[in-house]
Design a protein around this motif. Structure first.
Motif, PDB file in Angstrom:
ATOM      1  N   GLY A   1       0.727  -1.209  -0.008  1.00  0.00           N
ATOM      2  CA  GLY A   1      -0.051  -0.106   0.143  1.00  0.00           C
ATOM      3  C   GLY A   1       0.735   1.536   0.163  1.00  0.00           C
ATOM      4  N   ASP A   2       2.101   1.177   0.411  1.00  0.00           N
ATOM      5  CA  ASP A   2       2.921   2.510   0.234  1.00  0.00           C
ATOM      6  C   ASP A   2       3.171   3.107  -1.117  1.00  0.00           C
ATOM      7  OD1 ASP A   2       3.491   1.914   2.941  1.00  0.00           O
ATOM      8  OD2 ASP A   2       5.568   1.415   2.786  1.00  0.00           O
ATOM      9  N   ARG A   3       2.862   4.334  -1.097  1.00  0.00           N
ATOM     10  CA  ARG A   3       3.247   4.897  -2.458  1.00  0.00           C
ATOM     11  C   ARG A   3       4.726   5.156  -2.706  1.00  0.00           C
ATOM     12  NH1 ARG A   3       1.140  10.584  -2.552  1.00  0.00           N
ATOM     13  NH2 ARG A   3       1.051  10.182  -4.850  1.00  0.00           N
ATOM     14  N   VAL A   4       5.373   4.738  -3.942  1.00  0.00           N
ATOM     15  CA  VAL A   4       6.588   4.993  -4.134  1.00  0.00           C
ATOM     16  C   VAL A   4       7.002   5.260  -5.333  1.00  0.00           C
ATOM     17  CG1 VAL A   4       7.289   3.114  -1.945  1.00  0.00           C
ATOM     18  CG2 VAL A   4       6.619   2.463  -4.675  1.00  0.00           C
ATOM     19  N   VAL A   5       8.166   5.870  -5.696  1.00  0.00           N
ATOM     20  CA  VAL A   5       8.632   6.115  -6.956  1.00  0.00           C
ATOM     21  C   VAL A   5       9.781   5.085  -7.294  1.00  0.00           C
ATOM     22  CG1 VAL A   5       7.924   8.284  -7.450  1.00  0.00           C
ATOM     23  CG2 VAL A   5       9.982   7.851  -6.490  1.00  0.00           C
ATOM     24  N   THR A   6       9.909   4.697  -8.334  1.00  0.00           N
ATOM     25  CA  THR A   6      10.779   3.655  -8.602  1.00  0.00           C
ATOM     26  C   THR A   6      11.653   3.890  -9.765  1.00  0.00           C
ATOM     27  OG1 THR A   6       9.837   1.974  -9.906  1.00  0.00           O
ATOM     28  CG2 THR A   6       9.627   1.690  -7.448  1.00  0.00           C
ATOM     29  N   SER A   7      12.751   3.352 -10.100  1.00  0.00           N
ATOM     30  CA  SER A   7      13.625   3.572 -11.401  1.00  0.00           C
ATOM     31  C   SER A   7      13.358   2.176 -11.985  1.00  0.00           C
ATOM     32  CB  SER A   7      15.096   3.551 -11.069  1.00  0.00           C
ATOM     33  OG  SER A   7      15.872   3.656 -12.251  1.00  0.00           O
ATOM     34  N   ALA A   8      12.419   2.079 -13.113  1.00  0.00           N
ATOM     35  CA  ALA A   8      12.208   0.950 -13.834  1.00  0.00           C
ATOM     36  C   ALA A   8      11.590   1.442 -15.146  1.00  0.00           C
ATOM     37  CB  ALA A   8      11.055   0.083 -12.759  1.00  0.00           C
ATOM     38  N   ALA A   9      11.324   0.401 -16.034  1.00  0.00           N
ATOM     39  CA  ALA A   9      11.179   0.568 -17.315  1.00  0.00           C
ATOM     40  C   ALA A   9       9.404   0.668 -17.331  1.00  0.00           C
ATOM     41  CB  ALA A   9      11.370  -0.603 -18.220  1.00  0.00           C
ATOM     42  N   HIS A  10       8.976   1.022 -18.704  1.00  0.00           N
ATOM     43  CA  HIS A  10       7.680   1.158 -18.904  1.00  0.00           C
ATOM     44  C   HIS A  10       6.823  -0.383 -18.799  1.00  0.00           C
ATOM     45  CE1 HIS A  10       7.593   5.405 -20.127  1.00  0.00           C
ATOM     46  NE2 HIS A  10       8.718   5.157 -20.685  1.00  0.00           N
ATOM     47  N   ALA A  11       6.106  -0.338 -17.419  1.00  0.00           N
ATOM     48  CA  ALA A  11       5.314  -1.536 -17.462  1.00  0.00           C
ATOM     49  C   ALA A  11       4.305  -1.190 -16.418  1.00  0.00           C
ATOM     50  CB  ALA A  11       6.342  -2.712 -17.150  1.00  0.00           C
ATOM     51  N   SER A  12       3.374  -2.274 -16.430  1.00  0.00           N
ATOM     52  CA  SER A  12       2.082  -2.000 -15.275  1.00  0.00           C
ATOM     53  C   SER A  12       2.864  -2.627 -13.968  1.00  0.00           C
ATOM     54  CB  SER A  12       1.109  -3.020 -15.613  1.00  0.00           C
ATOM     55  OG  SER A  12       1.495  -4.481 -15.683  1.00  0.00           O
ATOM     56  N   HIS A  13       3.873  -3.325 -13.826  1.00  0.00           N
ATOM     57  CA  HIS A  13       4.191  -3.944 -12.587  1.00  0.00           C
ATOM     58  C   HIS A  13       5.850  -3.808 -12.657  1.00  0.00           C
ATOM     59  CE1 HIS A  13       0.396  -5.762 -12.664  1.00  0.00           C
ATOM     60  NE2 HIS A  13       0.450  -6.004 -11.455  1.00  0.00           N
ATOM     61  N   SER A  14       6.513  -3.573 -11.515  1.00  0.00           N
ATOM     62  CA  SER A  14       7.906  -3.481 -11.367  1.00  0.00           C
ATOM     63  C   SER A  14       8.448  -4.240 -10.181  1.00  0.00           C
ATOM     64  CB  SER A  14       8.489  -1.952 -11.362  1.00  0.00           C
ATOM     65  OG  SER A  14       8.152  -1.264 -12.223  1.00  0.00           O
ATOM     66  N   LEU A  15       9.253  -5.208 -10.284  1.00  0.00           N
ATOM     67  CA  LEU A  15      10.073  -5.784  -9.238  1.00  0.00           C
ATOM     68  C   LEU A  15      11.158  -5.301  -8.870  1.00  0.00           C
ATOM     69  CD1 LEU A  15       9.084  -8.593  -7.724  1.00  0.00           C
ATOM     70  CD2 LEU A  15      10.668  -9.878  -9.448  1.00  0.00           C
ATOM     71  N   VAL A  16      11.289  -4.770  -7.673  1.00  0.00           N
ATOM     72  CA  VAL A  16      12.352  -4.248  -7.262  1.00  0.00           C
ATOM     73  C   VAL A  16      13.511  -4.666  -6.344  1.00  0.00           C
ATOM     74  CG1 VAL A  16      13.069  -1.824  -6.158  1.00  0.00           C
ATOM     75  CG2 VAL A  16      11.148  -1.909  -7.813  1.00  0.00           C
ATOM     76  N   ASP A  17      14.644  -4.857  -6.466  1.00  0.00           N
ATOM     77  CA  ASP A  17      15.539  -5.489  -5.423  1.00  0.00           C
ATOM     78  C   ASP A  17      15.913  -4.442  -4.472  1.00  0.00           C
ATOM     79  OD1 ASP A  17      15.843  -8.287  -6.322  1.00  0.00           O
ATOM     80  OD2 ASP A  17      16.721  -7.364  -8.225  1.00  0.00           O
ATOM     81  N   LEU A  18      15.570  -4.725  -3.243  1.00  0.00           N
ATOM     82  CA  LEU A  18      16.032  -3.810  -2.003  1.00  0.00           C
ATOM     83  C   LEU A  18      17.447  -3.783  -1.914  1.00  0.00           C
ATOM     84  CD1 LEU A  18      12.800  -3.679  -0.137  1.00  0.00           C
ATOM     85  CD2 LEU A  18      13.214  -2.278  -1.766  1.00  0.00           C
ATOM     86  N   THR A  19      18.439  -3.470  -2.794  1.00  0.00           N
ATOM     87  CA  THR A  19      19.739  -3.354  -2.591  1.00  0.00           C
ATOM     88  C   THR A  19      19.847  -1.943  -1.816  1.00  0.00           C
ATOM     89  OG1 THR A  19      20.172  -2.514  -4.596  1.00  0.00           O
ATOM     90  CG2 THR A  19      20.290  -4.863  -4.566  1.00  0.00           C
ATOM     91  N   PRO A  20      21.415  -2.085  -1.273  1.00  0.00           N
ATOM     92  CA  PRO A  20      21.342  -0.575  -0.569  1.00  0.00           C
ATOM     93  C   PRO A  20      21.435   0.462  -1.670  1.00  0.00           C
ATOM     94  CG  PRO A  20      23.025  -2.197   0.043  1.00  0.00           C
ATOM     95  CD  PRO A  20      22.337  -2.920  -0.833  1.00  0.00           C
ATOM     96  N   THR A  21      21.639   0.332  -2.793  1.00  0.00           N
ATOM     97  CA  THR A  21      21.513   1.492  -3.675  1.00  0.00           C
ATOM     98  C   THR A  21      20.318   1.579  -4.575  1.00  0.00           C
ATOM     99  OG1 THR A  21      22.794   0.196  -5.425  1.00  0.00           O
ATOM    100  CG2 THR A  21      24.232   1.554  -3.776  1.00  0.00           C
ATOM    101  N   ALA A  22      19.296   0.816  -4.137  1.00  0.00           N
ATOM    102  CA  ALA A  22      18.084   0.561  -4.942  1.00  0.00           C
ATOM    103  C   ALA A  22      17.392   1.941  -5.263  1.00  0.00           C
ATOM    104  CB  ALA A  22      17.221  -0.394  -4.198  1.00  0.00           C
TER     105      ALA A  22
END
Length: 338
Positions: free
Chosen positions: A90-111
């Motif tokens: 439910g958290d609102r976030v911005v991510t660095s990801a490509a144009h898609a309906s879903h993004s899978l984000v690895d929570l590395t220290p530099t994510a």
């Protein structure tokens, strides 16, 4: 498995195009979050470079002519993997990801994933990556109060540089572009003067506005590499020219007349290796993105007047055809993934 959609970009000098396709996306594993994107934002310069000039212009291996690209999204966390802390469904976030309906984000220290504060809309918050680019350029310029600034190129990056220069106290703020509608938007972004080089001698006008001195800082925010020479001509003695765009190709400049005699400083801005804070440069990409989001939420940065197209992702092929035709009729573009 989740059913999702994404945009595939096909690079071709003769027939560049964008296609919408379905793809399966797995549930998040340990240390991952799944983001359901509400919007993905267009970086027109970078994405046009891929379509027209090939994958190398986008930083991809030569020969990768079909790819899912883009790097700005906004949405809500839909699922979290085991062991994830600091983020919840439910958290609102911005991510660095490509144009898609879903993004899978690895929570590395530099994510590249950041919380969106109240007061910032998804369509505006998702431009945090370009806010980072613009803010890094302004930081590298080391702007001072009442320092004169000229900005070539009134795309999103140029408009954000303009607003951030205004926040820094720079004056006058001179916006330069060939498209009148973008110059009108620049006035709303805080420009004190606007110049259309198709009708005016840009170097002469900058000299007039600055009482013959030239601009102490000139930002190159356009996609035309050859503008660099004009930017140098507009600069004051011992001025700084900051390259904040990523124009393909080469530029021809005069070494003696501008670079040597005016003792100019040319500064590139790419943010290589700036994922960790350092005692001599504390401004990481994350810190820049979060500063952009804070300024946006507080109203000190305004993006609403710059968003000309917020459209369903299914309209993407027609949108990129418009972008590839030229700079008129559009500026900020975001795709909705409802």
């Amino acid at each position: 498995m989740h059913s999702a959609q994404r945009l595939m970009f096909v690079s071709s000098p003769a027939a560049p195009r964008v296609e919408l396709e379905s793809f399966p996306i797995p549930d998040p594993q340990a240390g991952q979050v799944l983001v359901r994107n509400t919007h993905t934002q267009v970086s027109a310069g970078s994405e046009s470079n891929f379509l027209r000039c090939g994958p190398q212009s986008y930083g991809l291996p030569d020969g990768q002519l079909r790819a899912n690209i883009g790097y700005m999204t906004a949405g809500r966390i839909a699922a979290v993997g085991p062991g994830v802390t600091g983020f919840a469904v439910g958290d609102r976030v911005v991510t660095s990801a490509a144009h898609a309906s879903h993004s899978l984000v690895d929570l590395t220290p530099t994510a590249a994933i950041d919380p969106v504060p109240d007061g910032a809309s998804d369509e505006a918050a998702g431009f945090a990556a370009l806010g980072d680019v613009a803010l890094h350029g302004v930081r590298r310029a080391q702007l001072q109060i009442d320092q004169s600034v000229a900005i070539f190129g009134m795309g999103i990056v140029g408009q954000l540089v303009l607003q951030l220069a205004r926040c820094s106290g720079a004056h006058p703020l001179i916006a330069i572009d060939l498209v009148d509608e973008r110059l009108e938007l620049a006035r709303r972004s805080g420009a004190t003067h606007v110049i259309n080089p198709s009708r005016e001698n840009v170097v002469q006008r900058v000299q007039e506005i600055t009482q013959g001195a030239g601009a102490e800082v000139v930002f190159h925010c356009a996609q035309a590499a050859g503008i660099l020479q004009s930017a140098m001509e507009c600069a004051a003695d011992r001025g700084t020219v900051v390259l904040t765009s990523s124009p393909p190709g080469t530029a021809t400049i005069r070494l003696k007349e501008e670079l040597l005699r005016k003792e100019l400083k040319l500064t590139g801005t790419y943010e290589s290796g700036l994922t960790q804070s350092h005692v001599y440069w504390r401004w990481t990409r994350q810190r820049n993105r979060r500063a952009y989001l804070r300024l946006l939420a507080s109203g000190q940065l305004q993006l609403g007047h710059l968003l000309t197209h917020v459209v369903p992702a299914g309209d993407a092929p027609a949108i990129y055809e418009m972008v590839l035709r030229g700079s008129t009729g559009w500026l900020g573009i975001a795709f909705k993934w409802d």
